[in-house]
Design an enzyme around this catalytic site. Structure first.
Site, PDB file in Angstrom:
ATOM      1  CB  CYS A 249     -52.510-103.770  44.951  1.00 40.22           C
ATOM      2  SG  CYS A 249     -51.106-104.280  45.976  1.00 40.22           S
ATOM      3  CG  HIS A 301     -49.253-103.189  42.128  1.00 39.81           C
ATOM      4  ND1 HIS A 301     -50.092-102.502  42.971  1.00 39.81           N
ATOM      5  CD2 HIS A 301     -49.866-103.172  40.907  1.00 39.81           C
ATOM      6  CE1 HIS A 301     -51.157-102.086  42.308  1.00 39.81           C
ATOM      7  NE2 HIS A 301     -51.043-102.477  41.050  1.00 39.81           N
ATOM      8  CG  HIS A 313     -54.104-102.211  38.963  1.00 39.28           C
ATOM      9  ND1 HIS A 313     -53.077-101.389  39.391  1.00 39.28           N
ATOM     10  CD2 HIS A 313     -54.541-101.656  37.786  1.00 39.28           C
ATOM     11  CE1 HIS A 313     -52.896-100.406  38.518  1.00 39.28           C
ATOM     12  NE2 HIS A 313     -53.769-100.559  37.534  1.00 39.28           N
TER      13      HIS A 313
END
Length: 344
Positions: A249, A301, A313
């Site tokens: 990520c 994240h 993402h």
């Protein structure tokens, strides 16, 4: 040279007509407008109507309407042909003090001059250095430069066209090329053009002509960031990777901003959440970074916002790839923590 002499009378005649008409150009109405004639009659124009501009005044244009002229404000019209005609030099030729007179300087191929008046086989022209002199018309050709107008974005939105993106940021400038079928055609700093709903753009003024580079620098950078994110869709999730085999990520966002755009940000999501400017969720614009608590132990994240409540993402869960997810509801909606703006 034989063919040039043969066509010269026609060239002179055409140029003379253009000059006598005062360089009539054209424009399109981009706002409904009702003009009042001298006799009190009201004339209604529609968005996108094409009119002939006869003369430019300080705060208005004089347009041709039948056999008469009507004055309209400058801020209701996009000019689609520039009234300041230019001519390109096609052969090295002298700039003279009078027809067949003494040379002032040499004009080189691809130099530009602006006409002032025509006298037989010659025209009085002004160079880019504001030097006036006479040039043989046979050594020039008309040059139609692109006519662009400035507008202001009223929205935060991504406009996609094939693999290209343009990020509209509210309050920032855009470059308008045309108005077609109820939509503005906007131009980026390169050669790309995008169709935008007219409700998303406000025409600032037709007074000043602008260049393609006059658009918002912030929008240009964010457009590159969002286009880069879209280009990575479908790439596999690979832990600790920044693009060699795939992305994790923060490797995705690090790759876009640090490696591609040269805007240095940290490598991990928790550290990335400490840079840039804090942004409330209600203030998000495309290109902002979004942070989530997916581990139960703080920020773990990150994704890049692309508008309409969505982000791109690198997902380590079921998708296992770079994908698009909503941030408004579901898994990420429940785990949203904060957002940061990297480009101000």
């Amino acid at each position: 040279m034989e063919s040039k002499r043969h066509n010269l009378p026609m060239v002179v005649a055409l140029l003379s007509i253009v000059l006598l008409l005062g360089f009539k150009d054209t424009g399109k109405f981009v706002k409904e407008y009702k003009a009042i004639k001298d006799d009190g009659t009201q004339i209604a124009f529609n968005k996108g109507d094409v009119v002939d501009v006869v003369k430019e005044r300080e705060d208005s244009f004089l347009i041709q309407y039948g056999k008469e002229g009507i004055k309209i404000p400058k801020d209701v019209l996009i000019r689609t042909t520039n009234s300041s005609l230019k001519y390109k030099v096609v052969n090295n030729t002298p700039l003279l003090d009078k027809p067949e007179g003494t040379m002032i300087k040499i004009l080189n191929v691809d130099d530009f001059v602006t006409p002032e008046r025509i006298e037989g086989e010659y025209g009085l022209f002004k160079t880019t250095e504001n030097i006036s002199g006479y040039v043989k018309l046979a050594e020039l050709q008309p040059y139609n430069s692109e006519s662009l107008t400035q507008g202001i974005s009223l929205v935060n939105k991504v406009i996609k066209k094939d693999d290209k993106c343009y990020v509209l940021t509210q309050g920032d400038s855009v470059v308008i090329k045309d108005y077609v079928d109820g939509k503005f055609i906007i131009a980026d700093g390169n050669v790309n053009e995008f169709s935008v709903n007219d409700n998303d753009i406000e025409l600032r003024s037709a007074r000043e002509q602008v260049s393609r580079s006059s658009g918002s620098r912030k929008s240009q950078i964010l457009s590159k960031a969002v286009a880069s994110a879209y280009s990575k869709l479908g790439k596999p999730y690979v832990y600790a990777d920044t693009g060699r085999r795939g992305y994790d990520c923060s490797g995705l966002t690090y790759s876009i901003y640090s490696m591609e755009l040269g805007i240095k940000i940290p490598r991990s999501s928790s550290e990335q959440a400490q840079v840039g400017t804090y942004i409330d969720k209600s203030e998000l614009i495309p290109g902002d970074l979004l942070f989530f608590n997916t581990s139960g132990r703080g920020i773990s994240h990150v994704g890049i916002y692309i508008g309409d409540g969505n982000m791109i993402h690198a997902s380590s869960s079921t998708a296992k790839k770079v994908t698009i997810s909503t941030i408004e509801s579901g898994y990420y909606g429940q785990r949203y923590v904060t957002a940061r703006r990297i480009v101000n």
